[in-house]
Design a protein around this motif. Structure first.
Motif, PDB file in Angstrom:
ATOM      1  N   SER A 115      32.841  44.073  30.078  1.00  0.00           N
ATOM      2  CA  SER A 115      33.955  44.987  29.801  1.00  0.00           C
ATOM      3  C   SER A 115      34.748  44.445  28.621  1.00  0.00           C
ATOM      4  O   SER A 115      34.726  43.245  28.344  1.00  0.00           O
ATOM      5  CB  SER A 115      34.856  45.114  31.033  1.00  0.00           C
ATOM      6  N   GLY A 121      38.285  43.663  26.854  1.00  0.00           N
ATOM      7  CA  GLY A 121      39.712  43.462  27.046  1.00  0.00           C
ATOM      8  C   GLY A 121      40.462  43.534  25.727  1.00  0.00           C
ATOM      9  O   GLY A 121      39.967  43.095  24.690  1.00  0.00           O
ATOM     10  N   TRP A 125      43.452  42.097  25.077  1.00  0.00           N
ATOM     11  CA  TRP A 125      44.518  41.108  25.140  1.00  0.00           C
ATOM     12  C   TRP A 125      45.000  40.740  23.737  1.00  0.00           C
ATOM     13  O   TRP A 125      46.195  40.675  23.459  1.00  0.00           O
ATOM     14  CB  TRP A 125      44.001  39.873  25.883  1.00  0.00           C
ATOM     15  N   HIS A 172      34.401  50.365  30.385  1.00  0.00           N
ATOM     16  CA  HIS A 172      35.639  49.828  30.961  1.00  0.00           C
ATOM     17  C   HIS A 172      36.447  49.106  29.895  1.00  0.00           C
ATOM     18  O   HIS A 172      35.942  48.182  29.240  1.00  0.00           O
ATOM     19  CB  HIS A 172      35.318  48.864  32.101  1.00  0.00           C
ATOM     20  N   ASP A 216      40.200  47.186  29.335  1.00  0.00           N
ATOM     21  CA  ASP A 216      41.234  46.524  30.127  1.00  0.00           C
ATOM     22  C   ASP A 216      42.442  46.183  29.272  1.00  0.00           C
ATOM     23  O   ASP A 216      42.316  45.530  28.232  1.00  0.00           O
ATOM     24  CB  ASP A 216      40.648  45.249  30.739  1.00  0.00           C
ATOM     25  N   SER A 266      45.390  39.870  40.125  1.00  0.00           N
ATOM     26  CA  SER A 266      44.875  38.888  39.176  1.00  0.00           C
ATOM     27  C   SER A 266      45.478  37.525  39.467  1.00  0.00           C
ATOM     28  O   SER A 266      46.676  37.407  39.722  1.00  0.00           O
ATOM     29  CB  SER A 266      45.223  39.311  37.731  1.00  0.00           C
ATOM     30  N   GLN A 326      40.896  39.968  39.373  1.00  0.00           N
ATOM     31  CA  GLN A 326      40.621  39.505  38.012  1.00  0.00           C
ATOM     32  C   GLN A 326      41.070  38.054  37.858  1.00  0.00           C
ATOM     33  O   GLN A 326      42.237  37.784  37.624  1.00  0.00           O
ATOM     34  CB  GLN A 326      41.326  40.399  36.985  1.00  0.00           C
ATOM     35  N   ILE A 332      36.156  40.651  38.374  1.00  0.00           N
ATOM     36  CA  ILE A 332      35.946  40.735  36.926  1.00  0.00           C
ATOM     37  C   ILE A 332      36.538  39.478  36.309  1.00  0.00           C
ATOM     38  O   ILE A 332      37.733  39.215  36.435  1.00  0.00           O
ATOM     39  CB  ILE A 332      36.534  42.029  36.322  1.00  0.00           C
ATOM     40  N   PHE A 351      37.893  36.993  33.610  1.00  0.00           N
ATOM     41  CA  PHE A 351      38.422  36.952  32.248  1.00  0.00           C
ATOM     42  C   PHE A 351      38.293  35.548  31.677  1.00  0.00           C
ATOM     43  O   PHE A 351      38.122  34.572  32.402  1.00  0.00           O
ATOM     44  CB  PHE A 351      39.858  37.473  32.175  1.00  0.00           C
ATOM     45  N   SER A 402      31.769  41.962  36.599  1.00  0.00           N
ATOM     46  CA  SER A 402      31.819  42.145  35.152  1.00  0.00           C
ATOM     47  C   SER A 402      32.464  40.931  34.504  1.00  0.00           C
ATOM     48  O   SER A 402      33.287  40.243  35.124  1.00  0.00           O
ATOM     49  CB  SER A 402      32.624  43.410  34.818  1.00  0.00           C
ATOM     50  N   LEU A 460      34.853  39.932  31.357  1.00  0.00           N
ATOM     51  CA  LEU A 460      35.820  40.590  30.479  1.00  0.00           C
ATOM     52  C   LEU A 460      35.936  39.802  29.186  1.00  0.00           C
ATOM     53  O   LEU A 460      36.414  38.667  29.180  1.00  0.00           O
ATOM     54  CB  LEU A 460      37.171  40.668  31.196  1.00  0.00           C
TER      55      LEU A 460
END
Length: 346
Positions: free
Chosen positions: A31, A33, A35, A61, A63, A170, A195, A221, A223, A295, A297
Protein backbone atom coordinates in the motif's frame (compact mmCIF):
# COMPACT_ATOMS: atom_id res chain seq x y z
CA UNK A 1 -4.91 21.73 -21.64
CA UNK A 2 -4.39 19.19 -18.89
CA UNK A 3 -4.16 15.61 -20.13
CA UNK A 4 -6.95 13.34 -18.89
CA UNK A 5 -5.81 10.42 -16.71
CA UNK A 6 -6.90 7.09 -18.13
CA UNK A 7 -6.07 4.24 -15.74
CA UNK A 8 -4.33 1.14 -16.99
CA UNK A 9 -7.15 -1.16 -18.21
CA UNK A 10 -5.13 -4.26 -17.25
CA UNK A 11 -4.27 -3.04 -13.73
CA UNK A 12 -5.94 -6.04 -12.09
CA UNK A 13 -4.76 -8.71 -14.55
CA UNK A 14 -1.78 -9.72 -12.42
CA UNK A 15 -2.57 -7.90 -9.19
CA UNK A 16 -2.74 -9.94 -5.99
CA UNK A 17 -4.59 -9.17 -2.77
CA UNK A 18 -4.58 -10.43 0.81
CA UNK A 19 -7.56 -10.81 3.08
CA UNK A 20 -7.50 -8.40 6.02
CA UNK A 21 -7.88 -10.71 9.01
CA UNK A 22 -11.24 -12.44 8.89
CA UNK A 23 -13.00 -9.46 7.30
CA UNK A 24 -14.43 -9.22 3.81
CA UNK A 25 -11.81 -6.64 2.82
CA UNK A 26 -8.86 -7.45 0.57
CA UNK A 27 -5.80 -5.20 0.56
CA UNK A 28 -2.93 -5.06 -1.91
CA UNK A 29 0.25 -6.58 -0.46
CA UNK A 30 1.91 -3.19 -0.88
CA UNK A 31 0.00 0.00 0.00
CA UNK A 32 1.14 3.58 -0.56
CA UNK A 33 1.49 5.92 2.40
CA UNK A 34 1.49 9.70 2.03
CA UNK A 35 3.44 10.45 5.22
CA UNK A 36 6.14 12.38 3.35
CA UNK A 37 6.66 13.74 -0.18
CA UNK A 38 2.97 14.48 -0.85
CA UNK A 39 2.48 17.69 1.14
CA UNK A 40 2.37 21.37 0.29
CA UNK A 41 6.15 21.66 0.56
CA UNK A 42 6.57 19.03 -2.19
CA UNK A 43 6.09 19.08 -5.96
CA UNK A 44 2.39 18.40 -6.55
CA UNK A 45 2.79 16.77 -9.96
CA UNK A 46 5.42 14.35 -8.62
CA UNK A 47 3.01 13.11 -5.95
CA UNK A 48 0.20 12.97 -8.46
CA UNK A 49 2.29 10.90 -10.86
CA UNK A 50 3.20 8.45 -8.08
CA UNK A 51 -0.43 7.93 -7.08
CA UNK A 52 -1.41 7.36 -10.71
CA UNK A 53 1.45 4.91 -11.21
CA UNK A 54 0.66 3.02 -8.02
CA UNK A 55 -2.97 2.59 -9.05
CA UNK A 56 -1.94 1.49 -12.53
CA UNK A 57 0.12 -1.25 -10.88
CA UNK A 58 -2.70 -2.58 -8.73
CA UNK A 59 -2.27 -0.50 -5.57
CA UNK A 60 -5.77 0.28 -4.35
CA UNK A 61 -4.99 1.43 -0.80
CA UNK A 62 -3.75 4.94 0.03
CA UNK A 63 -2.94 5.79 3.63
CA UNK A 64 -3.00 9.30 5.12
CA UNK A 65 -3.27 11.09 8.47
CA UNK A 66 -4.53 14.49 9.51
CA UNK A 67 -1.04 15.92 10.06
CA UNK A 68 0.74 14.48 7.03
CA UNK A 69 2.50 17.15 5.02
CA UNK A 70 4.29 19.37 5.64
CA UNK A 71 2.48 21.59 6.42
CA UNK A 72 -0.09 19.71 8.48
CA UNK A 73 -3.17 18.79 6.47
CA UNK A 74 -1.59 19.45 3.10
CA UNK A 75 -1.17 15.79 2.11
CA UNK A 76 -4.92 15.31 2.50
CA UNK A 77 -5.59 18.53 0.61
CA UNK A 78 -3.36 17.48 -2.28
CA UNK A 79 -4.82 14.00 -2.29
CA UNK A 80 -8.29 15.54 -2.47
CA UNK A 81 -7.28 17.50 -5.55
CA UNK A 82 -5.89 14.33 -7.15
CA UNK A 83 -9.08 12.45 -6.35
CA UNK A 84 -11.17 15.15 -8.04
CA UNK A 85 -8.91 15.45 -11.07
CA UNK A 86 -8.08 11.79 -11.70
CA UNK A 87 -10.19 9.43 -9.60
CA UNK A 88 -13.65 10.99 -9.58
CA UNK A 89 -15.21 7.88 -11.16
CA UNK A 90 -12.88 5.42 -9.41
CA UNK A 91 -13.71 5.99 -5.73
CA UNK A 92 -15.32 2.56 -5.38
CA UNK A 93 -12.04 0.93 -6.40
CA UNK A 94 -10.07 2.63 -3.61
CA UNK A 95 -9.41 2.01 0.06
CA UNK A 96 -8.62 5.38 1.64
CA UNK A 97 -7.55 5.62 5.26
CA UNK A 98 -6.73 8.47 7.59
CA UNK A 99 -5.82 8.85 11.26
CA UNK A 100 -5.79 11.18 14.23
CA UNK A 101 -3.79 11.04 17.43
CA UNK A 102 -0.62 13.06 17.10
CA UNK A 103 -0.49 16.86 17.22
CA UNK A 104 -2.58 18.69 14.65
CA UNK A 105 -3.66 22.15 15.90
CA UNK A 106 -2.74 24.32 18.90
CA UNK A 107 -4.33 23.94 22.30
CA UNK A 108 -5.45 20.99 24.40
CA UNK A 109 -7.99 19.68 21.87
CA UNK A 110 -5.61 19.29 18.93
CA UNK A 111 -3.80 16.17 20.10
CA UNK A 112 -4.57 12.94 21.90
CA UNK A 113 -7.36 10.40 21.78
CA UNK A 114 -10.41 12.23 23.10
CA UNK A 115 -13.79 11.97 21.45
CA UNK A 116 -13.69 15.67 20.61
CA UNK A 117 -10.30 15.49 18.93
CA UNK A 118 -10.89 12.29 16.96
CA UNK A 119 -14.33 13.14 15.58
CA UNK A 120 -13.49 16.79 14.88
CA UNK A 121 -10.31 15.71 13.11
CA UNK A 122 -12.20 13.18 11.00
CA UNK A 123 -14.66 15.86 9.88
CA UNK A 124 -11.74 18.11 8.92
CA UNK A 125 -10.03 15.27 7.04
CA UNK A 126 -13.17 14.53 5.03
CA UNK A 127 -13.45 18.21 4.07
CA UNK A 128 -9.80 18.39 3.01
CA UNK A 129 -10.15 15.31 0.80
CA UNK A 130 -13.64 16.15 -0.45
CA UNK A 131 -15.02 12.80 0.72
CA UNK A 132 -18.24 11.69 2.37
CA UNK A 133 -16.45 8.83 4.14
CA UNK A 134 -13.09 7.14 4.54
CA UNK A 135 -12.74 3.39 4.33
CA UNK A 136 -10.59 3.14 7.47
CA UNK A 137 -10.25 5.61 10.34
CA UNK A 138 -7.46 4.97 12.84
CA UNK A 139 -6.72 6.01 16.37
CA UNK A 140 -3.15 6.90 15.45
CA UNK A 141 -1.65 6.07 18.84
CA UNK A 142 -2.62 5.08 22.39
CA UNK A 143 -2.97 7.83 24.97
CA UNK A 144 -2.57 7.46 28.74
CA UNK A 145 -4.84 10.32 29.82
CA UNK A 146 -7.89 9.21 27.84
CA UNK A 147 -9.99 6.18 28.81
CA UNK A 148 -9.82 3.49 26.16
CA UNK A 149 -13.63 3.37 26.22
CA UNK A 150 -13.75 7.01 25.08
CA UNK A 151 -11.30 6.48 22.22
CA UNK A 152 -12.95 3.31 20.95
CA UNK A 153 -16.37 4.92 21.48
CA UNK A 154 -15.34 7.70 19.11
CA UNK A 155 -14.23 5.17 16.49
CA UNK A 156 -17.54 3.36 16.86
CA UNK A 157 -19.43 6.61 16.43
CA UNK A 158 -17.50 7.33 13.21
CA UNK A 159 -18.77 4.03 11.80
CA UNK A 160 -22.32 4.54 13.06
CA UNK A 161 -22.38 8.00 11.48
CA UNK A 162 -21.26 6.57 8.14
CA UNK A 163 -18.08 8.64 8.10
CA UNK A 164 -15.84 5.56 8.25
CA UNK A 165 -16.59 2.06 6.98
CA UNK A 166 -14.01 0.39 9.20
CA UNK A 167 -11.72 1.35 12.07
CA UNK A 168 -8.18 0.55 13.11
CA UNK A 169 -5.53 1.33 15.68
CA UNK A 170 -1.83 2.04 15.39
CA UNK A 171 1.09 1.29 17.72
CA UNK A 172 -1.05 -0.36 20.41
CA UNK A 173 0.45 -3.09 22.60
CA UNK A 174 -0.99 -6.61 22.35
CA UNK A 175 -2.84 -6.19 25.65
CA UNK A 176 -4.35 -2.84 24.74
CA UNK A 177 -5.22 -4.16 21.27
CA UNK A 178 -7.24 -6.97 22.82
CA UNK A 179 -9.03 -4.56 25.15
CA UNK A 180 -9.77 -2.15 22.29
CA UNK A 181 -11.22 -4.96 20.19
CA UNK A 182 -13.54 -6.02 23.03
CA UNK A 183 -14.90 -2.49 23.45
CA UNK A 184 -15.48 -2.11 19.73
CA UNK A 185 -17.18 -5.51 19.58
CA UNK A 186 -19.62 -4.39 22.27
CA UNK A 187 -20.61 -1.54 19.93
CA UNK A 188 -21.12 -3.88 16.99
CA UNK A 189 -17.95 -2.60 15.29
CA UNK A 190 -15.10 -4.99 14.49
CA UNK A 191 -11.46 -4.02 14.77
CA UNK A 192 -10.44 -4.31 11.14
CA UNK A 193 -6.72 -3.63 11.28
CA UNK A 194 -3.67 -2.68 13.32
CA UNK A 195 -0.90 -0.52 11.87
CA UNK A 196 2.43 -1.16 13.65
CA UNK A 197 6.01 -0.38 12.71
CA UNK A 198 7.76 -3.53 11.50
CA UNK A 199 10.94 -4.29 9.61
CA UNK A 200 14.00 -6.51 9.64
CA UNK A 201 15.52 -4.09 12.14
CA UNK A 202 12.39 -3.59 14.28
CA UNK A 203 10.71 -6.90 15.11
CA UNK A 204 8.59 -6.08 18.17
CA UNK A 205 5.30 -7.31 16.67
CA UNK A 206 6.62 -10.88 16.64
CA UNK A 207 6.50 -10.86 20.45
CA UNK A 208 2.77 -11.22 20.88
CA UNK A 209 1.04 -8.74 18.59
CA UNK A 210 0.80 -10.96 15.51
CA UNK A 211 -0.58 -13.79 17.64
CA UNK A 212 -3.12 -11.39 19.17
CA UNK A 213 -4.27 -10.11 15.78
CA UNK A 214 -4.63 -13.64 14.47
CA UNK A 215 -6.74 -14.54 17.50
CA UNK A 216 -8.92 -11.44 17.05
CA UNK A 217 -9.26 -11.86 13.29
CA UNK A 218 -7.76 -8.44 12.62
CA UNK A 219 -5.41 -7.56 9.82
CA UNK A 220 -1.95 -6.04 10.07
CA UNK A 221 -0.43 -3.36 7.83
CA UNK A 222 3.25 -2.78 8.59
CA UNK A 223 4.60 0.75 8.29
CA UNK A 224 8.27 1.66 7.91
CA UNK A 225 9.29 -1.71 6.37
CA UNK A 226 12.54 -0.04 5.29
CA UNK A 227 13.36 0.96 8.89
CA UNK A 228 13.20 4.70 8.27
CA UNK A 229 15.50 4.30 5.27
CA UNK A 230 18.18 2.19 6.97
CA UNK A 231 17.23 -0.77 4.76
CA UNK A 232 18.38 1.00 1.63
CA UNK A 233 21.89 1.29 0.27
CA UNK A 234 22.20 5.04 0.73
CA UNK A 235 23.71 4.85 4.23
CA UNK A 236 26.27 2.12 3.60
CA UNK A 237 28.99 4.72 3.11
CA UNK A 238 27.86 7.26 5.69
CA UNK A 239 25.18 9.92 5.66
CA UNK A 240 24.77 11.48 2.20
CA UNK A 241 24.22 15.21 2.04
CA UNK A 242 20.56 16.10 1.59
CA UNK A 243 19.27 12.79 2.94
CA UNK A 244 16.64 12.66 5.66
CA UNK A 245 19.26 11.54 8.16
CA UNK A 246 21.29 14.66 7.44
CA UNK A 247 18.38 16.99 8.17
CA UNK A 248 17.82 18.36 11.65
CA UNK A 249 14.16 17.39 11.72
CA UNK A 250 14.79 13.85 10.52
CA UNK A 251 12.84 11.03 12.08
CA UNK A 252 15.80 8.79 11.26
CA UNK A 253 18.00 9.50 14.26
CA UNK A 254 21.70 9.57 13.53
CA UNK A 255 22.57 7.41 16.54
CA UNK A 256 21.13 4.41 14.71
CA UNK A 257 23.78 4.73 12.00
CA UNK A 258 26.36 2.84 14.04
CA UNK A 259 29.14 0.73 12.59
CA UNK A 260 27.44 -2.42 13.88
CA UNK A 261 24.07 -1.51 12.38
CA UNK A 262 25.59 -0.54 9.04
CA UNK A 263 27.40 -3.89 9.12
CA UNK A 264 24.09 -5.73 9.40
CA UNK A 265 22.63 -3.68 6.55
CA UNK A 266 25.69 -4.42 4.42
CA UNK A 267 25.29 -8.16 4.92
CA UNK A 268 21.60 -7.95 4.09
CA UNK A 269 22.42 -5.98 0.96
CA UNK A 270 24.87 -8.66 -0.17
CA UNK A 271 22.24 -11.32 0.39
CA UNK A 272 19.63 -9.32 -1.56
CA UNK A 273 22.01 -9.14 -4.52
CA UNK A 274 22.37 -12.92 -4.46
CA UNK A 275 18.57 -13.20 -4.52
CA UNK A 276 18.43 -10.90 -7.52
CA UNK A 277 16.66 -8.11 -5.62
CA UNK A 278 17.45 -4.65 -4.37
CA UNK A 279 17.74 -4.37 -0.58
CA UNK A 280 14.43 -2.46 -0.29
CA UNK A 281 12.70 -5.14 -2.36
CA UNK A 282 14.00 -7.91 -0.11
CA UNK A 283 13.11 -5.94 3.03
CA UNK A 284 9.50 -5.54 1.84
CA UNK A 285 9.27 -9.19 0.80
CA UNK A 286 10.62 -10.26 4.21
CA UNK A 287 7.92 -8.27 6.03
CA UNK A 288 5.30 -10.02 3.87
CA UNK A 289 6.71 -13.51 4.48
CA UNK A 290 4.22 -13.94 7.35
CA UNK A 291 0.70 -14.36 5.97
CA UNK A 292 -0.69 -12.53 9.03
CA UNK A 293 0.85 -9.32 7.65
CA UNK A 294 -1.83 -8.14 5.24
CA UNK A 295 0.13 -5.32 3.59
CA UNK A 296 3.41 -3.43 3.73
CA UNK A 297 2.97 0.35 3.79
CA UNK A 298 5.63 2.09 1.75
CA UNK A 299 6.53 5.67 0.97
CA UNK A 300 8.15 6.98 -2.19
CA UNK A 301 10.02 10.07 -3.37
CA UNK A 302 9.57 9.53 -7.10
CA UNK A 303 8.31 7.10 -9.74
CA UNK A 304 11.60 5.21 -9.89
CA UNK A 305 11.64 4.52 -6.16
CA UNK A 306 7.98 3.53 -6.23
CA UNK A 307 8.54 1.09 -9.08
CA UNK A 308 11.53 -0.44 -7.32
CA UNK A 309 9.50 -1.06 -4.17
CA UNK A 310 6.52 -2.49 -6.05
CA UNK A 311 8.88 -4.86 -7.86
CA UNK A 312 9.33 -6.63 -4.52
CA UNK A 313 6.16 -8.51 -5.49
CA UNK A 314 8.10 -10.30 -8.22
CA UNK A 315 9.94 -12.39 -5.61
CA UNK A 316 8.18 -12.77 -2.28
CA UNK A 317 9.16 -16.35 -1.47
CA UNK A 318 12.03 -17.27 0.84
CA UNK A 319 13.41 -20.76 1.34
CA UNK A 320 14.00 -21.93 4.92
CA UNK A 321 17.72 -21.78 4.19
CA UNK A 322 17.48 -18.15 3.07
CA UNK A 323 15.58 -17.16 6.20
CA UNK A 324 18.19 -18.86 8.37
CA UNK A 325 20.97 -16.95 6.60
CA UNK A 326 19.13 -13.65 7.00
CA UNK A 327 18.27 -14.18 10.67
CA UNK A 328 21.61 -13.16 12.27
CA UNK A 329 21.36 -9.77 10.57
CA UNK A 330 17.60 -9.18 10.94
CA UNK A 331 17.99 -7.89 14.47
CA UNK A 332 16.37 -5.16 16.54
CA UNK A 333 18.62 -2.11 16.50
CA UNK A 334 16.59 0.24 18.69
CA UNK A 335 14.80 1.97 15.82
CA UNK A 336 11.33 1.40 17.26
CA UNK A 337 10.67 5.14 17.51
CA UNK A 338 7.08 4.58 18.61
CA UNK A 339 7.88 2.40 21.64
CA UNK A 340 7.33 5.16 24.19
CA UNK A 341 3.91 5.93 22.71
CA UNK A 342 3.02 2.25 22.92
CA UNK A 343 4.51 1.38 26.30
CA UNK A 344 4.21 4.64 28.22
CA UNK A 345 1.45 6.25 26.12
CA UNK A 346 3.12 9.66 26.34
Amino acid sequence: MEKLYLPNPSRYDHATFRRCGRSGILLPPISLGLWQNFGGADVFETGRAMIRRAFDRGVTHFDLANNYGPPYGSAEENFGVILRKDFRTLRNELIISTKAGWDMWPGPYGIGASRKYLLTSLDDSLKRMGLDYVDIFYAHRPWADTPLEETMGALGTAVHQGKALYVGISSYSPERTRAAAEILKSMGVPLLIHQPSYSMLNRWIEKGLLDTLEELGAGCIAFSPLAQGLLTTKYLRGVPEGSRAALGNSSLLKEFLTEENIGHVGKLNEFAKRRGQSLPQMAIAWVLRDERVTSALIGARNIEQLNDSLDALKKLEFTPEELREIEPHAVDVGIDLWRSARMNMI
